[in-house]
Design an enzyme around this catalytic site. Structure first.
Site, mmCIF file in Angstrom:
data_model
loop_
_atom_site.group_PDB
_atom_site.id
_atom_site.type_symbol
_atom_site.label_atom_id
_atom_site.label_comp_id
_atom_site.label_asym_id
_atom_site.label_seq_id
_atom_site.Cartn_x
_atom_site.Cartn_y
_atom_site.Cartn_z
ATOM 1 N N CYS A 153 6.241 -26.866 56.097
ATOM 2 C CA CYS A 153 6.308 -27.106 54.657
ATOM 3 C C CYS A 153 5.527 -26.040 53.898
ATOM 4 O O CYS A 153 4.474 -26.294 53.331
ATOM 5 C CB CYS A 153 5.789 -28.502 54.305
ATOM 6 S SG CYS A 153 6.207 -29.013 52.635
ATOM 7 N N CYS A 205 12.910 -26.658 50.221
ATOM 8 C CA CYS A 205 11.517 -26.866 49.823
ATOM 9 C C CYS A 205 11.497 -27.554 48.463
ATOM 10 O O CYS A 205 11.762 -26.915 47.443
ATOM 11 C CB CYS A 205 10.783 -25.527 49.733
ATOM 12 S SG CYS A 205 10.621 -24.652 51.297
#
Length: 412
Positions: free
Chosen positions: A175, A355
């Site tokens: 992430c 994202c």
């Protein structure tokens, strides 16, 4: 439905226990692949993982930003393992792809017909001198640990003046937008509390831009300007002194260092493959972090085609996210099934990842792109390069539901 069988207290045996499919890792990737294989009709599937709790990690950023309770991100592991999958509550310690065996920390050996590697990665808290001893108290936190995400929120709420530092290490991390998101959430909270002007906010990133895809990089540059955030590109924290509350920031472009005094600091630790993989024969020599070699399209190991790799541990030129796993898992399952049927691996992964970039307490950009950094929007009728409230609601409520009720059940 019957719950998954489990081996609660396995003992070492002389002869390997064989399974047609052995999955190492019970996180997002491992559970998703197991569920899809069960839905395809396979019966002899074993999943190796000792964890008792399953975490939806993308929610940890919102926990740290005061937007979600930690309990919303967890489920008992026994509830998410697909019925019919044998749960081996052990930790892998070695793999021998020639013998087709995996050895566990207790010395038990399992053999396999096909191996799916999805153990995730390891957080290297010792990778930055001083970080391991400082994190969790005296103003240092990290949303990369579930138990520390609430502490991040405590620090944000208590900060009224001084310096707040947010860091990201060099090298691939899971992430990759998370180190920025918490900075924006904190700054937005401070703005609404009327104290943002009294807080110096420093964002330290190792990359040369805020984001690799230009359209999203420009949007994030505007977000940083709006909050008055000092962005240090091509830089990273190289030392931390928790007692003195100082962080050494190294500018890799110039080689210069600067010591910053902080009142609060959110750190992201360096990350790497689990040591038993990094030191083993499946690691990619081209990865300094020990990630596993994988064909970027078929997700098979080039040297051992009966081994499939996906998720954070795969050495692929794309961001390590749950959204990437959502696209990788169907490819792994299709190619694994094709191999069992004597057919070539025809399914292809194009590098898709996503994202969700939270930029305020109710705003988000949704960055979706492929190996070539081309935007690949799931909602072409919406402009997700702009901050949107509906995308924030998708992040907070829609994606967790899709995860627990869709991905982990092999439906999405």
């Amino acid at each position: 439905m019957t719950r998954p069988a489990a081996d609660p207290d396995p003992a070492p045996t002389a002869a390997p226990v064989h399974h047609q499919i052995l999955i190492v890792g019970g996180g997002t990737a491992g559970i998703t692949v197991a569920a899809r294989l069960r839905r395809a009709g396979l019966r002899d599937i074993a999943l190796l993982d000792p964890a008792e709790t399953h975490w939806y990690q993308p929610l940890w950023t919102l926990v740290g930003g005061g937007q979600a309770p930690l309990r919303a991100a967890l489920r008992p592991q026994a509830e998410v393992i697909p019925p019919g999958v044998r749960w081996l509550r052990e930790r892998a310690s070695a793999v021998d792809p020639v013998a087709r065996t995996v050895t566990t920390a207790t010395g038990r050996v399992y053999s396999y017909g096909r191996l799916v590697l999805a153990p995730g990665l390891s957080l290297d808290w010792d990778g930055v001198p001083g970080l391991a001893s400082a994190v969790g108290h005296d103003g240092v936190s990290s949303n990369y640990r579930a138990d520390l995400a609430p502490y991040t929120w405590d620090l944000i709420r208590r900060t009224r003046r001084g310096t707040a530092v947010f860091t990201m290490p060099s090298g691939p991390v899971k992430c990759g937008g998370a180190p920025q998101k918490i900075a924006y959430l904190a700054a937005d909270y401070w703005r609404k509390r009327g104290v943002l002007g009294a807080i110096r906010t420093v964002l330290v990133l190792p990359e040369s831009t805020l984001f690799k895809v230009p359209v999203f990089s420009r949007a994030l540059e505007e977000t940083a300007r709006r909050y008055g955030i000092e962005v240090r590109l091509q830089s990273e924290m190289t030392r931390l002194n928790g007692a003195e509350r100082t962080a050494v920031i190294t500018d890799h472009a110039t080689g210069r260092t600067e010591t910053l005094h902080y009142d609060m600091l959110h750190a992201v630790p360096p990350q790497r493959a689990p040591q038993w993989l990094a030191d083993g024969p499946l690691a990619d020599p081209g990865s300094p972090h020990g990630y596993v070699k994988a064909d970027r399209h078929t997700l098979q190991h080039p040297d051992f085609p009966e081994v499939f790799v996906l998720g954070d541990v795969a050495h692929l030129p794309t961001s390590k996210t749950g959204a990437a796993v959502r696209k990788q898992a169907p490819v792994v399952v299709a190619n694994l099934l094709a191999g069992l049927r004597g057919r070539p691996a025809a399914a292809r992964y194009d590098g898709y990842t996503s994202c969700p970039l939270v930029t305020a307490r109710n705003k988000m950009l949704l960055a979706e792109f492929d190996y070539d950094l081309r935007p690949t929007p799931s909602f072409p009728f919406l402009d997700t390069t702009k901050e949107r409230t509906d995308m924030w609601f998708l992040k907070r409520y829609g994606l967790p539901q899709m995860y627990f009720q869709g991905m982990l059940k092999g439906r999405a």
